[in-house]
Scaffold this active site. Structure first.
Site, mmCIF file in Angstrom:
data_model
loop_
_atom_site.group_PDB
_atom_site.id
_atom_site.type_symbol
_atom_site.label_atom_id
_atom_site.label_comp_id
_atom_site.label_asym_id
_atom_site.label_seq_id
_atom_site.Cartn_x
_atom_site.Cartn_y
_atom_site.Cartn_z
ATOM 1 N N ASN A 62 46.198 45.996 39.347
ATOM 2 C CA ASN A 62 45.875 44.623 39.743
ATOM 3 C C ASN A 62 45.567 44.564 41.231
ATOM 4 O O ASN A 62 46.182 45.262 42.045
ATOM 5 C CB ASN A 62 46.961 43.616 39.325
ATOM 6 C CG ASN A 62 48.335 43.901 39.878
ATOM 7 O OD1 ASN A 62 48.704 45.044 40.104
ATOM 8 N ND2 ASN A 62 49.111 42.846 40.101
ATOM 9 N N GLU A 64 44.978 41.748 44.181
ATOM 10 C CA GLU A 64 45.104 40.322 44.507
ATOM 11 C C GLU A 64 44.316 39.970 45.766
ATOM 12 O O GLU A 64 43.859 40.849 46.505
ATOM 13 C CB GLU A 64 46.588 39.962 44.650
ATOM 14 C CG GLU A 64 47.322 40.147 43.329
ATOM 15 C CD GLU A 64 48.766 39.674 43.358
ATOM 16 O OE1 GLU A 64 49.301 39.381 44.443
ATOM 17 O OE2 GLU A 64 49.364 39.610 42.262
ATOM 18 N N ASN A 65 44.179 38.668 45.986
ATOM 19 C CA ASN A 65 43.408 38.169 47.124
ATOM 20 C C ASN A 65 44.067 36.888 47.621
ATOM 21 O O ASN A 65 44.626 36.130 46.817
ATOM 22 C CB ASN A 65 41.968 37.888 46.657
ATOM 23 C CG ASN A 65 41.041 37.635 47.819
ATOM 24 O OD1 ASN A 65 41.007 36.552 48.388
ATOM 25 N ND2 ASN A 65 40.303 38.656 48.190
ATOM 26 N N ALA A 66 43.944 36.639 48.934
ATOM 27 C CA ALA A 66 44.519 35.422 49.510
ATOM 28 C C ALA A 66 43.953 34.181 48.816
ATOM 29 O O ALA A 66 44.662 33.179 48.629
ATOM 30 C CB ALA A 66 44.226 35.378 51.007
ATOM 31 N N CYS A 73 43.404 41.311 37.188
ATOM 32 C CA CYS A 73 44.462 42.069 36.511
ATOM 33 C C CYS A 73 44.093 43.554 36.407
ATOM 34 O O CYS A 73 42.912 43.922 36.401
ATOM 35 C CB CYS A 73 44.648 41.561 35.088
ATOM 36 S SG CYS A 73 45.314 39.908 34.966
ATOM 37 N N GLU A 75 44.293 45.481 33.790
ATOM 38 C CA GLU A 75 43.580 45.832 32.555
ATOM 39 C C GLU A 75 42.079 45.613 32.704
ATOM 40 O O GLU A 75 41.263 46.440 32.308
ATOM 41 C CB GLU A 75 44.098 44.977 31.375
ATOM 42 C CG GLU A 75 45.557 45.206 31.033
ATOM 43 C CD GLU A 75 46.510 44.295 31.803
ATOM 44 O OE1 GLU A 75 46.231 43.970 32.974
ATOM 45 O OE2 GLU A 75 47.543 43.927 31.226
ATOM 46 N N CYS A 112 47.522 39.374 29.718
ATOM 47 C CA CYS A 112 47.207 37.938 29.674
ATOM 48 C C CYS A 112 46.065 37.689 28.684
ATOM 49 O O CYS A 112 45.382 38.612 28.238
ATOM 50 C CB CYS A 112 46.838 37.435 31.069
ATOM 51 S SG CYS A 112 45.183 37.905 31.607
ATOM 52 N N CYS A 115 42.551 39.069 29.636
ATOM 53 C CA CYS A 115 42.411 40.513 29.429
ATOM 54 C C CYS A 115 42.267 40.834 27.943
ATOM 55 O O CYS A 115 41.495 41.713 27.556
ATOM 56 C CB CYS A 115 43.595 41.266 30.026
ATOM 57 S SG CYS A 115 43.550 41.286 31.835
HETATM 58 N N1 THU Z 1 48.816 40.983 35.940
HETATM 59 C C1 THU Z 1 48.172 42.095 35.479
HETATM 60 O O1 THU Z 1 47.528 42.824 36.241
HETATM 61 N N2 THU Z 1 48.252 42.370 34.157
HETATM 62 C C2 THU Z 1 49.045 41.712 33.280
HETATM 63 O O2 THU Z 1 49.101 42.089 32.116
HETATM 64 C C3 THU Z 1 49.801 40.547 33.716
HETATM 65 C C4 THU Z 1 49.538 40.076 35.085
HETATM 66 C C5 THU Z 1 48.768 40.707 37.364
HETATM 67 C C6 THU Z 1 47.961 39.549 37.820
HETATM 68 C C7 THU Z 1 48.616 39.228 39.141
HETATM 69 O O3 THU Z 1 48.096 40.092 40.146
HETATM 70 C C8 THU Z 1 50.073 39.584 38.924
HETATM 71 O O4 THU Z 1 50.087 40.483 37.827
HETATM 72 C C9 THU Z 1 50.986 38.410 38.653
HETATM 73 O O5 THU Z 1 50.476 37.617 37.647
#
Ligand code: THU
Length: 160
Positions: A62, A64-66, A73, A75, A112, A115
């Protein structure tokens, strides 16, 4: 009117040693991928590893970004990398490892809805079932195909 009950089968392993060599290797790759997770905001770190029908393993984590919706995610990062680099290869299996602060939670990190929909897309495109392995510290779950975690899939390829 009738009421229908759906049931799904999935396997629960209590340790990687119970799994096949291929699944264990994929699980290990998802744990390696987890180390590359960039999640300074949620501090929830996820890694995914996909086995292609040509035997290659593609990893993602995963990011993330500000501006939070701009992140992605693990996946989908892995699936998009796999499809962009090997568009003609089926994704036969995916392993997911996730947890707070680079650890693995007791129960598996489950993907999620977005995904799952993307998994459905690539499974539909290749016509090959994609198994999904979700790692937890106490239990590892294995589903044999995307329908098992996303019943009543919307299959856009059917749009005329
Ligand atoms: N996230 C995933 O990368 N995969 C999942 O199956 C569940 C959630 C990430 C998204 C975000 O960066 C962090 O987990 C919290 O939601």
């Amino acid at each position: 009117m009738k009421t229908i009950r759906l049931s799904i089968n999935y396997e629960i392993y209590s340790s990687p040693e119970e799994m096949s060599k291929e699944d264990r290797e994929l699980l290990e790759a998802s744990k390696e991928a987890q180390k590359t997770s960039y999640a300074p905001y949620s501090k929830y770190n996820v890694g995914a590893a996909i086995r292609l029908d040509n035997g290659l393993i593609i990893k993602g984590s995963n990011q993330e970004n500000a501006a939070s919706p701009d992140g992605l995610c693990a996946e989908r990062t892995a699936m998009f990398a796999a499809s962009a680099n090997y568009p003609d290869s089926a994704m036969v299996s995916m392993a997911i490892s996730g947890g707070n602060g680079f650890s693995t939670d007791d129960l598996p990190c489950t993907p999620c809805g977005s995904c799952r929909q993307v998994m459905a897309e690539y499974q539909g495109k290749s016509g090959v079932p994609m198994s999904i392995i979700m790692a937890g510290k106490k239990e590892i779950w294995k589903f044999k195909k995307v329908e098992d975690i996303l019943p009543f899939i919307f299959n856009g390829l059917e749009i005329k």
